[in-house]
Write a protein that holds these residues in place. Structure first.
Motif, PDB file in Angstrom:
ATOM      1  N   GLU A  37       0.982  -1.171   0.235  1.00  0.00           N
ATOM      2  CA  GLU A  37       0.030  -0.050  -0.051  1.00  0.00           C
ATOM      3  C   GLU A  37       0.886   1.063  -0.108  1.00  0.00           C
TER       4      GLU A  37
ATOM      5  N   GLU B  39       2.286   2.071  -3.508  1.00  0.00           N
ATOM      6  CA  GLU B  39       1.275   2.316  -4.228  1.00  0.00           C
ATOM      7  C   GLU B  39       0.879   3.864  -4.013  1.00  0.00           C
TER       8      GLU B  39
ATOM      9  N   LYS C 271       3.454   6.568  -5.286  1.00  0.00           N
ATOM     10  CA  LYS C 271       3.137   6.488  -6.731  1.00  0.00           C
ATOM     11  C   LYS C 271       2.288   7.793  -7.168  1.00  0.00           C
TER      12      LYS C 271
END
Length: 303
Positions: free
Chosen positions: A18, A21, A24
């Motif tokens: 997580e 992610e 990003k």
């Protein structure tokens, strides 16, 4: 980005997947800067636990129906995260200092809030607070800059080696590793170094090399030579000359079998690399080899 990633990030509850992610996402960099700035600021005392209890109690009074606890906790986490971001943004924006930076082979002109003008030399940094300017005309300098100060209240330039104070004048300050120089071109400049104050009239300079004050003769120049794309030195160790050449021409300098403590007097061009190399090597009786973005200065032996 999942809707609860922000709240879980603030609580350090994200898994590695997580977190990867979340990093990003387009918003991550902004959140990280705001949180960093918020951690460095003093803020009013705030009890998050009491605030959350108050919000929960208020909601309970307004709504007597029984609701599931999990959705409400999720809402509270997101609300708290939003509050942190808004609070951090307010203090971040209101305490943000102006920061101007130049790269190698780059000069910039900066106009301060009182219309004082600063010419920033290559590889330098100037910082000041525009919000506090009306009360404190202070700037911080790393590198070199030429100041044309508007008349008014006291104006100070803080460097790692000393503080320069004036009312309205023109002067140059250079603060590099091992080298500190202040030259007054107009008016009167006060330089505080190692707890002692020295006043400089027009034409006078104050120089410190490797921690030692160096005597220098008066100058008749109206401004520093680098403003007109030349670097001038008088009895300065060669190592500082080569460092300035490196900054002005954005090249990497290497040395071999030469004495960098030998004193150099002369001038080199900040725009013509070939001419600059000859201007440095000839009076120093050293040789050079220029390839791509690297210059090797060497002695009698071939490299």
């Amino acid at each position: 980005m999942q809707e609860n990633h922000l709240a879980k990030w603030l609580n350090n509850d994200l898994t590695e997947a997580e977190l990867a992610e979340f990093k990003k996402s387009a918003e991550y960099a902004s959140y990280e800067r705001i949180i960093t700035a918020s951690n460095q600021l003093e803020a009013p005392d705030f009890n998050a636990e009491e605030a959350l209890i108050a919000i929960k109690n208020q909601r309970t009074l307004k709504d007597a129906k029984v609701v599931q606890l999990h959705p409400f906790k999720k809402f509270i986490r997101i609300a708290a995260a939003a509050a942190v971001i808004m609070f951090g943004s307010y203090f971040y924006l209101n305490n943000l200092d102006e920061n101007i930076v130049t790269e190698y082979a780059e000069n910039k002109e900066v106009v301060l809030p009182d219309n004082s003008k600063v010419q920033l030399n290559a590889d330098s940094e100037l910082s000041f607070s525009e919000r506090k300017w009306s009360k404190e005309r202070n700037v911080e300098l790393k590198g070199e800059a030429f100041f044309k100060v508007a008349k008014g209240k006291r104006f100070t330039v803080a460097t790692a080696d000393g503080i320069v104070a004036v009312l309205g004048t023109q002067f140059n300050v250079e603060n590099r590793p091992g080298f500190f120089e202040v030259t007054c071109f107009e008016g009167l400049v006060s330089v505080t170094f190692d707890g002692k104050e020295t006043k400089l009239p027009a034409g006078a300079s104050f120089i410190v090399i490797d921690g030692k004050i160096t005597k220098t003769s008066a100058s008749k120049m109206q401004q520093p030579s680098w403003v007109t794309n030349e670097s001038t030195f008088k009895s300065v160790p060669l190592k500082f000359v080569l460092s300035e050449f490196e900054r002005q021409h954005n090249v990497t300098v290497e040395i071999q079998d030469i004495d960098t403590e030998q004193l150099f007097t002369g001038t080199f061009s900040n725009t013509d690399t070939d001419v600059a190399l000859k201007s440095i090597s000839a009076p120093s009786q050293i040789k050079f080899k220029f390839e791509g973005s690297k210059v090797l200065f060497y002695g009698d032996k071939n490299p």
